[in-house]
Design a protein around this motif. Sequence first.
Motif, PDB file in Angstrom:
ATOM      1  N   ASP A  67       0.857  -1.186   0.000  1.00  0.00           N
ATOM      2  CA  ASP A  67       0.000   0.000   0.000  1.00  0.00           C
ATOM      3  C   ASP A  67       0.891   1.234   0.000  1.00  0.00           C
ATOM      4  O   ASP A  67       2.078   1.164   0.358  1.00  0.00           O
ATOM      5  N   PHE A  68       0.281   2.368  -0.400  1.00  0.00           N
ATOM      6  CA  PHE A  68       1.037   3.605  -0.599  1.00  0.00           C
ATOM      7  C   PHE A  68       0.021   4.738  -0.611  1.00  0.00           C
ATOM      8  O   PHE A  68      -0.856   4.764  -1.466  1.00  0.00           O
ATOM      9  N   TRP A  69       0.098   5.646   0.376  1.00  0.00           N
ATOM     10  CA  TRP A  69      -0.902   6.699   0.473  1.00  0.00           C
ATOM     11  C   TRP A  69      -0.341   7.929   1.188  1.00  0.00           C
ATOM     12  O   TRP A  69       0.620   7.831   1.956  1.00  0.00           O
ATOM     13  N   ALA A  70      -0.949   9.083   0.917  1.00  0.00           N
ATOM     14  CA  ALA A  70      -0.557  10.325   1.574  1.00  0.00           C
ATOM     15  C   ALA A  70      -1.244  10.413   2.930  1.00  0.00           C
ATOM     16  O   ALA A  70      -2.477  10.341   3.017  1.00  0.00           O
ATOM     17  N   LEU A  71      -0.439  10.544   3.969  1.00  0.00           N
ATOM     18  CA  LEU A  71      -0.984  10.621   5.320  1.00  0.00           C
ATOM     19  C   LEU A  71      -1.455  12.044   5.629  1.00  0.00           C
ATOM     20  O   LEU A  71      -2.464  12.247   6.306  1.00  0.00           O
ATOM     21  N   ASP A  72      -0.716  13.032   5.169  1.00  0.00           N
ATOM     22  CA  ASP A  72      -1.071  14.439   5.340  1.00  0.00           C
ATOM     23  C   ASP A  72      -0.399  15.222   4.212  1.00  0.00           C
ATOM     24  O   ASP A  72      -0.099  14.653   3.163  1.00  0.00           O
ATOM     25  N   GLN A  73      -0.131  16.503   4.426  1.00  0.00           N
ATOM     26  CA  GLN A  73       0.405  17.349   3.371  1.00  0.00           C
ATOM     27  C   GLN A  73       1.902  17.191   3.133  1.00  0.00           C
ATOM     28  O   GLN A  73       2.440  17.769   2.183  1.00  0.00           O
ATOM     29  N   GLN A  74       2.579  16.416   3.981  1.00  0.00           N
ATOM     30  CA  GLN A  74       4.018  16.254   3.768  1.00  0.00           C
ATOM     31  C   GLN A  74       4.528  14.831   3.966  1.00  0.00           C
ATOM     32  O   GLN A  74       5.692  14.565   3.691  1.00  0.00           O
ATOM     33  N   ARG A  75       3.662  13.914   4.374  1.00  0.00           N
ATOM     34  CA  ARG A  75       4.120  12.553   4.649  1.00  0.00           C
ATOM     35  C   ARG A  75       3.359  11.515   3.824  1.00  0.00           C
ATOM     36  O   ARG A  75       2.140  11.595   3.690  1.00  0.00           O
ATOM     37  N   VAL A  76       4.119  10.568   3.295  1.00  0.00           N
ATOM     38  CA  VAL A  76       3.573   9.437   2.556  1.00  0.00           C
ATOM     39  C   VAL A  76       3.938   8.161   3.296  1.00  0.00           C
ATOM     40  O   VAL A  76       5.095   7.975   3.693  1.00  0.00           O
TER      41      VAL A  76
END
Length: 261
Positions: A67-76
């Motif tokens: 899996d691969f997703w953006a957690l917030d505006q600066q972290r993946v």
Amino acid sequence: MNRMEQIARLEQENIDLKTELGLLRQDQEAGYLVQQRLLPANGTCHLGLQLHYWMRPSLYLSGDFIDFWALDQQRVMFYLADVSGHGASSAFVTILLKYLINRYALEDQASPARLCARINRELIQSGLEKHMTLVLGCLDTAKGQLTYTNAAHLPPPLLLEAGQARPLAGRDQPVGLFPEAEYHEQLCDWTPASRLCLATDGILEVLPGKGLEARQEEWFRRIEQAEGELVTLLDALPGSADDWPDDVTLMTVSAQPNANR
């Protein structure tokens, strides 16, 4: 029972067997479609980072998952998991894993070590008698930093920079096997030129070499030769994937081409 009755009985048993096999195949195909729908799209981009992967199950369903997703505006966040065993039971655990990580990622402040500890407890308490190796990481694009935990995963993650593949340090216990397992976080710098290369251990079974260490060295060498490009790497792998004995998953994370930096 006379001969005609025996023949009729055998014919009916053959029909029943074919029906059961057909239903089993339908269940497996449905499970495969569900599992595929839960995967991120190949080439997915988040915050200037791009995911590429190739997944080949040994059966309909895979015990490997990513899996691969953006957690917030600066972290993946990302992970690569390899569940013990094959087939449906292992595939079901990958679905549970996705649920648990999505549920707890923010609650555990995106800490790979805390998440691994939490999943370890949940998996043991579930009584499923399954365990997994897992690489779980968080890429902070603002800080240029990769934080990760390696829970017994082989081959180790490789960081490819300037044509050199470097195995990332750290290796803890598997997830779901030992109640008192402890997990630790490792840090390394991340630059726009970095490329992270991961694979499940099925790849080591198809590479030449005597012993685990020799096959890992062969894997490192091939990553460098292919410069971490999956298409080039796959073309150079030996034999036919149809003959490989285990699930095999390859995965890379790198800067999105022409991304604004």
